[in-house]
Design an enzyme around this catalytic site. Structure first.
Site, short mmCIF file in Angstrom:
data_model
loop_
_atom_site.label_atom_id
_atom_site.label_comp_id
_atom_site.label_asym_id
_atom_site.label_seq_id
_atom_site.Cartn_x
_atom_site.Cartn_y
_atom_site.Cartn_z
N LYS A 126 16.06 39.75 18.45
CA LYS A 126 17.28 40.22 19.11
C LYS A 126 18.32 39.10 19.02
CE LYS A 126 18.65 44.00 21.30
NZ LYS A 126 18.32 45.37 20.91
N ASP A 166 23.98 46.99 18.66
CA ASP A 166 23.52 47.20 20.03
C ASP A 166 24.80 47.39 20.84
OD1 ASP A 166 20.84 46.88 21.71
OD2 ASP A 166 22.37 45.89 22.88
N SER A 380 16.47 52.61 11.65
CA SER A 380 16.92 51.39 10.98
C SER A 380 15.91 50.97 9.91
CB SER A 380 17.07 50.24 11.99
OG SER A 380 18.29 50.33 12.68
#
Length: 448
Positions: A126, A166, A380
């Site tokens: 992330k 995101d 994805s």
């Protein structure tokens, strides 16, 4: 003291002032205790949990850029590369003022198990920045994205780390970052997902997280002998996930009656008119209160906590799709009192631990985000496959693959819960099913 308790205490001690990360680790370790206790001697010898809760790498950097007034601005940039046991790091980039290392570590840790559940070869990561795209001109967003990628490009690649979007990172931001990556490396590869359809993107990627959420809800309903037809649904948020969860729920016959943003929520007892929401949010980049200005049957309620008040609306199904810890114990009590029997997380950890425990204790079917919102990262990974093969699949092909993946996730989660004697506990099932695959890979690859 048990091995899981030791590891949690270690995490708190070694990662002070990171409450979101502590929360994510505790929730996972508590539900994995059944598995870990059964293999404690082996796992201790291998230092397996110590390795699992420690990111392989954290990259932190400054991002200088020039605003429209000619003034230099400086933001923080991060990439947390958490675990690559089953594939290259995969996880979104978040641009929001609240972004810090704790939030990104919690998201990256969750991503390990979420990505494992998809059945696809992708590890957990992330990243992001405390930059806020809201209120910025396109030129300012481009300046920031180019500066951000100038540093980040050193640490990512199609077979190394593949970020996506995101919160705060949509098609515009992905485009600017991809252009800069290509300029710096000379490579045209699938290094970012969520790309535009004309330059390597996948159909269904925009809809994937929201659609996948409703596909897994549909599987939960089938197991309960019900269908979505005629059910009343409340969805928090009005971003990408919320919009496409509402779209798929409506396609399957449900009535979505409420949506929100960070300033408040709208309630439309006649059912949310999604074309109006899309125009406000995707075209005009406006606020949800504008919906009530256009729709006579709708009522807007300002809410300083964003969507907390939305959970007082009577519904059968609640889908929190806004942000972490938005649904607390008080909200959970309201949902149960109003007859809600199913909650599935569209956002990452939007339900507090106390609320989760309460909902499960009251017999509410509860699907955690690492399973329920895995459709986004799954698609994805399908985009990565298309990029590697230089192919482009049709909407129907990708949607069918997404639906199959979500069905498979439900089956894995349900089966894992049954195998360990906690049937119906999808939080435990999701953590166990995701953990088993990652641990097998870590053991096979030795001490790395």
């Amino acid at each position: 003291m048990s091995y899981t308790e030791e590891i949690y205490e270690r995490v708190v001690a070694q990662n002070p002032n990171e409450p979101e990360f502590h929360q994510a680790v505790k929730e996972v370790l508590d539900t994995l205790k059944l598995v870990i206790d059964a293999n404690e001697e082996e796992y201790r010898k291998l230092g397996l949990l110590e390795r699992l809760v420690e990111p392989e790498r954290i990259i932190s950097f400054r991002v200088p850029w020039i605003d429209d007034n000619g003034k230099v601005q400086v933001n923080k940039g991060y990439r947390v590369q958490f675990n690559s046991a089953i594939g290259p790091y995969k996880g979104g980039l978040r641009f929001h003022p609240t972004v810090n290392q704790s939030i990104l570590k919690f998201l990256g840790f969750e991503q390990i198990f979420k990505n494992s559940l998809t059945g696809l070869p992708i590890g957990g990561g992330k990243g992001g920045s405390n930059f806020d795209p809201k209120g910025k001109s396109d030129r300012e967003v481009m300046a920031f994205c180019q500066s951000f990628m100038t540093e980040l490009h050193k640490y990512i690649g199609a077979d190394e780390d593949v970020p996506a979007g995101d919160i705060g990172v949509g098609g515009r931001e992905i485009g600017y970052m991809y252009g800069q990556y290509k300029r710096l490396t000379g490579l045209y590869e699938g290094v970012l997902t969520g790309k535009g359809l004309t330059w390597g993107g996948s159909l269904v990627r925009t809809q994937a997280t929201g659609y996948g959420l409703v596909y897994i809800v549909d599987e939960m309903m089938k197991a309960m002998g019900k269908t979505l037809e005629g059910q009343t649904v409340v969805i928090s948020g009005s971003g990408n996930v919320a919009i496409y969860a509402a779209e798929k729920a409506q396609q399957l016959g449900a009535k979505v009656v409420a949506m929100s943003d960070s300033n408040g929520y709208v309630y439309d007892p006649e059912g949310i008119k999604l074309d109006i929401v899309k125009d406000i949010k995707e075209v005009k980049r406006g606020r949800i209160k504008e919906y009530a200005d256009q729709v006579e049957s709708a009522v807007y309620t300002a809410d300083e906590n964003g969507s907390k008040g939305i959970w007082s609306i009577k519904c059968d199904i609640a889908l929190p799709c806004a942000t972490q810890n938005e649904l607390n114990l008080e909200n959970a009590e309201k949902l149960v009192a109003n007859g809600c029997y199913l909650v599935a997380e569209g956002a990452n950890m939007p339900t507090t631990r106390e609320a989760t425990d309460y909902l499960q204790a009251k017999g509410v079917a509860f699907m955690p985000g690492k399973a329920a919102n895995a459709g986004g990262v799954a698609t994805s990974a399908l985009e990565m496959s298309q990029n590697s093969a230089r192919l482009s699949w049709s909407f129907e092909e990708v949607d069918a693959k997404l639906k199959d993946i979500m069905k498979d996730i439900y089956a894995k989660v349900s089966d894992a819960a049954k195998r360990y004697g906690v049937e119906g506990n999808f939080v435990a099932g999701a953590n166990i099913a995701g953990f088993e695959k990652v641990v097998d890979a870590m053991k096979a690859q030795g001490l790395v």
